[in-house]
Design a protein around this motif. Structure first.
Motif, PDB file in Angstrom:
ATOM      1  N   ILE A  80       0.855  -1.193   0.000  1.00  0.00           N
ATOM      2  CA  ILE A  80       0.000   0.000   0.000  1.00  0.00           C
ATOM      3  C   ILE A  80       0.888   1.238   0.000  1.00  0.00           C
ATOM      4  O   ILE A  80       1.763   1.373   0.863  1.00  0.00           O
ATOM      5  CB  ILE A  80      -0.910   0.043   1.244  1.00  0.00           C
ATOM      6  CG1 ILE A  80      -1.902  -1.123   1.228  1.00  0.00           C
ATOM      7  CG2 ILE A  80      -1.649   1.373   1.325  1.00  0.00           C
ATOM      8  CD1 ILE A  80      -2.803  -1.192   2.464  1.00  0.00           C
ATOM      9  N   ALA A  81       0.660   2.115  -0.970  1.00  0.00           N
ATOM     10  CA  ALA A  81       1.346   3.411  -0.966  1.00  0.00           C
ATOM     11  C   ALA A  81       0.408   4.457  -0.392  1.00  0.00           C
ATOM     12  O   ALA A  81      -0.703   4.651  -0.887  1.00  0.00           O
ATOM     13  CB  ALA A  81       1.757   3.798  -2.382  1.00  0.00           C
ATOM     14  N   ASN A 112      -5.703   6.642  -2.128  1.00  0.00           N
ATOM     15  CA  ASN A 112      -5.795   7.937  -2.807  1.00  0.00           C
ATOM     16  C   ASN A 112      -6.545   8.945  -1.940  1.00  0.00           C
ATOM     17  O   ASN A 112      -7.644   9.397  -2.285  1.00  0.00           O
ATOM     18  CB  ASN A 112      -6.487   7.733  -4.157  1.00  0.00           C
ATOM     19  CG  ASN A 112      -6.319   8.916  -5.080  1.00  0.00           C
ATOM     20  OD1 ASN A 112      -5.415   9.740  -4.882  1.00  0.00           O
ATOM     21  ND2 ASN A 112      -7.174   9.026  -6.080  1.00  0.00           N
ATOM     22  N   VAL A 113      -5.909   9.315  -0.836  1.00  0.00           N
ATOM     23  CA  VAL A 113      -6.537  10.240   0.118  1.00  0.00           C
ATOM     24  C   VAL A 113      -6.706  11.617  -0.542  1.00  0.00           C
ATOM     25  O   VAL A 113      -5.751  12.157  -1.108  1.00  0.00           O
ATOM     26  CB  VAL A 113      -5.656  10.367   1.378  1.00  0.00           C
ATOM     27  CG1 VAL A 113      -6.315  11.294   2.399  1.00  0.00           C
ATOM     28  CG2 VAL A 113      -5.377   9.005   1.979  1.00  0.00           C
ATOM     29  N   PRO A 119      -3.107  12.939 -10.278  1.00  0.00           N
ATOM     30  CA  PRO A 119      -2.205  13.261 -11.401  1.00  0.00           C
ATOM     31  C   PRO A 119      -1.342  12.068 -11.823  1.00  0.00           C
ATOM     32  O   PRO A 119      -1.083  11.871 -13.007  1.00  0.00           O
ATOM     33  CB  PRO A 119      -1.331  14.389 -10.842  1.00  0.00           C
ATOM     34  CG  PRO A 119      -2.155  15.001  -9.761  1.00  0.00           C
ATOM     35  CD  PRO A 119      -2.922  13.862  -9.145  1.00  0.00           C
ATOM     36  N   LEU A 120      -0.917  11.272 -10.863  1.00  0.00           N
ATOM     37  CA  LEU A 120      -0.108  10.093 -11.207  1.00  0.00           C
ATOM     38  C   LEU A 120      -0.959   9.071 -11.964  1.00  0.00           C
ATOM     39  O   LEU A 120      -0.520   8.490 -12.964  1.00  0.00           O
ATOM     40  CB  LEU A 120       0.473   9.469  -9.935  1.00  0.00           C
ATOM     41  CG  LEU A 120       1.371   8.256 -10.151  1.00  0.00           C
ATOM     42  CD1 LEU A 120       2.639   8.649 -10.902  1.00  0.00           C
ATOM     43  CD2 LEU A 120       1.732   7.596  -8.819  1.00  0.00           C
ATOM     44  N   ILE A 142      -4.089  -0.919  -7.918  1.00  0.00           N
ATOM     45  CA  ILE A 142      -5.428  -0.837  -7.332  1.00  0.00           C
ATOM     46  C   ILE A 142      -5.511   0.496  -6.593  1.00  0.00           C
ATOM     47  O   ILE A 142      -4.615   0.838  -5.824  1.00  0.00           O
ATOM     48  CB  ILE A 142      -5.646  -1.998  -6.335  1.00  0.00           C
ATOM     49  CG1 ILE A 142      -5.547  -3.340  -7.058  1.00  0.00           C
ATOM     50  CG2 ILE A 142      -6.976  -1.851  -5.622  1.00  0.00           C
ATOM     51  CD1 ILE A 142      -5.441  -4.522  -6.111  1.00  0.00           C
ATOM     52  N   CYS A 143      -6.568   1.230  -6.850  1.00  0.00           N
ATOM     53  CA  CYS A 143      -6.688   2.548  -6.226  1.00  0.00           C
ATOM     54  C   CYS A 143      -8.030   2.687  -5.528  1.00  0.00           C
ATOM     55  O   CYS A 143      -9.067   2.426  -6.119  1.00  0.00           O
ATOM     56  CB  CYS A 143      -6.542   3.618  -7.309  1.00  0.00           C
ATOM     57  SG  CYS A 143      -6.844   5.252  -6.674  1.00  0.00           S
ATOM     58  N   GLU A 144      -7.989   3.069  -4.275  1.00  0.00           N
ATOM     59  CA  GLU A 144      -9.216   3.338  -3.514  1.00  0.00           C
ATOM     60  C   GLU A 144      -8.970   4.534  -2.611  1.00  0.00           C
ATOM     61  O   GLU A 144      -7.827   4.817  -2.235  1.00  0.00           O
ATOM     62  CB  GLU A 144      -9.609   2.121  -2.661  1.00  0.00           C
ATOM     63  CG  GLU A 144     -10.060   0.915  -3.465  1.00  0.00           C
ATOM     64  CD  GLU A 144     -11.425   1.082  -4.132  1.00  0.00           C
ATOM     65  OE1 GLU A 144     -12.249   1.873  -3.613  1.00  0.00           O
ATOM     66  OE2 GLU A 144     -11.656   0.438  -5.168  1.00  0.00           O
ATOM     67  N   SER A 145     -10.040   5.203  -2.238  1.00  0.00           N
ATOM     68  CA  SER A 145      -9.884   6.403  -1.415  1.00  0.00           C
ATOM     69  C   SER A 145     -10.040   6.138   0.073  1.00  0.00           C
ATOM     70  O   SER A 145      -9.778   7.020   0.887  1.00  0.00           O
ATOM     71  CB  SER A 145     -10.888   7.472  -1.872  1.00  0.00           C
ATOM     72  OG  SER A 145     -12.193   6.941  -1.772  1.00  0.00           O
ATOM     73  N   THR A 146     -10.478   4.924   0.430  1.00  0.00           N
ATOM     74  CA  THR A 146     -10.624   4.629   1.862  1.00  0.00           C
ATOM     75  C   THR A 146      -9.838   3.373   2.221  1.00  0.00           C
ATOM     76  O   THR A 146      -9.713   2.451   1.394  1.00  0.00           O
ATOM     77  CB  THR A 146     -12.102   4.379   2.243  1.00  0.00           C
ATOM     78  OG1 THR A 146     -12.552   3.189   1.560  1.00  0.00           O
ATOM     79  CG2 THR A 146     -12.977   5.560   1.872  1.00  0.00           C
ATOM     80  N   PRO A 147      -9.312   3.304   3.453  1.00  0.00           N
ATOM     81  CA  PRO A 147      -8.565   2.118   3.872  1.00  0.00           C
ATOM     82  C   PRO A 147      -9.382   0.844   3.735  1.00  0.00           C
ATOM     83  O   PRO A 147      -8.895  -0.172   3.223  1.00  0.00           O
ATOM     84  CB  PRO A 147      -8.237   2.412   5.340  1.00  0.00           C
ATOM     85  CG  PRO A 147      -8.209   3.893   5.432  1.00  0.00           C
ATOM     86  CD  PRO A 147      -9.274   4.368   4.473  1.00  0.00           C
TER      87      PRO A 147
END
Ligand SMILES: C/C(=C\CNc1ncnc2c1ncn2[C@@H]1O[C@H](COP(=O)(O)O)[C@@H](O)[C@H]1O)CO
Length: 242
Positions: A80-81, A112-113, A119-120, A142-147
């Protein structure tokens, strides 16, 4: 921190860069205080407390940054980044690259907070539309805005990979010159579109092939893959006189 609480709630441990500064300090303390397992991997040069703060959890000291990443990658089941700077981007790119090359099959996600990574992610989309990345390669991330949402997706992808046997097929590379395709405004200044570009196709470190293609891949193409040509997954096109 919410991510730390979510990891603890699900019984998931944390492998991280050691130390207690910045976001990694907040996260590691949240997991430790919640009773979760924390393993920090830190190069000896960063162990002084005035640089990285007190260590959190079990600490593994390694010699170099390279050793640290390799150790963390081998200990973790997924990556996780969080929002971060150069170091974070470098670690994220390396895990994506290793996945793309088939060196590991562990899920890679970004949290993705507040749209920090938009942009990335747009850049990755641009890499697809310009032919430098296949959609299948773009989809590694994989991108999500919440844990909670991100962990759900990582677990799902991890389960899929495990059912597949743990080693994803290597994706086919886009056939484009390395110096930019047509859609990037490529082409010679003199309008000669027949000049060739070269795309290096590394499969495994010891098996590197080179793909040489014309600017119009659909017209003329030459594939030169010295070893294990049948394993590269590259498309071969016959040269044809037009
Ligand atoms: C300022 C210096 C050290 C700060 N302390 C750190 N200790 C351990 N690991 C660190 C430290 N700072 C960065 N990292 C690593 O880089 C990643 C995040 O880097 P970013 O550039 O802030 O995104 C993080 O995951 C750690 O691996 C030395 O003078």
């Amino acid at each position: 921190m919410e991510l730390g609480k979510e990891l603890v709630r699900r019984g998931i441990g944390l492998v991280y860069g050691g130390g207690s500064v910045g976001i990694m300090g907040v996260l590691s303390r949240a997991v430790q205080e919640g009773g979760g397992d924390v393993v920090g991997v830190i190069p000896e040069a960063l162990t002084p407390i005035e640089l990285s703060g007190p260590m959190v959890g079990t600490t593994i000291v390694v010699r170099t940054m390279h050793e640290r990443k390799a150790k963390m990658a081998s200990l973790a089941d997924c990556f996780i980044a969080l929002p971060g700077g150069y170091g974070t981007l470098e670690e994220l790119m390396e895990m994506l690259t290793w996945s793309n090359l088939g060196f590991h099959s562990k899920p890679v996600g970004v949290l993705n907070v507040v749209n920090y990574y938009d942009p990335l992610l747009q850049m990755f989309d641009r890499m697809v539309t310009t032919g430098f990345l296949l959609q299948a390669q773009r989809d590694i991330i994989i991108c999500e805005s919440t844990p909670s949402g991100l962990i759900d997706q990582l677990l799902l992808r991890g389960g899929e990979t495990a059912r597949d046997g743990g080693q994803p097929p290597l994706p086919t590379r886009p056939i484009l010159p390395s110096h930019g395709g047509e859609s990037l405004g490529g082409g010679d200044n003199d309008g000669n579109n027949e000049s060739k570009g070269t795309l290096t196709v590394p499969r495994h470190a010891e098996e590197t092939g080179t793909l040489t293609v014309a600017r119009h891949a659909e017209e003329t193409g030459t594939l030169t893959v010295p070893r294990h040509a049948e394993e590269t997954g590259c498309q071969y096109r016959e040269d044809k006189a037009t």
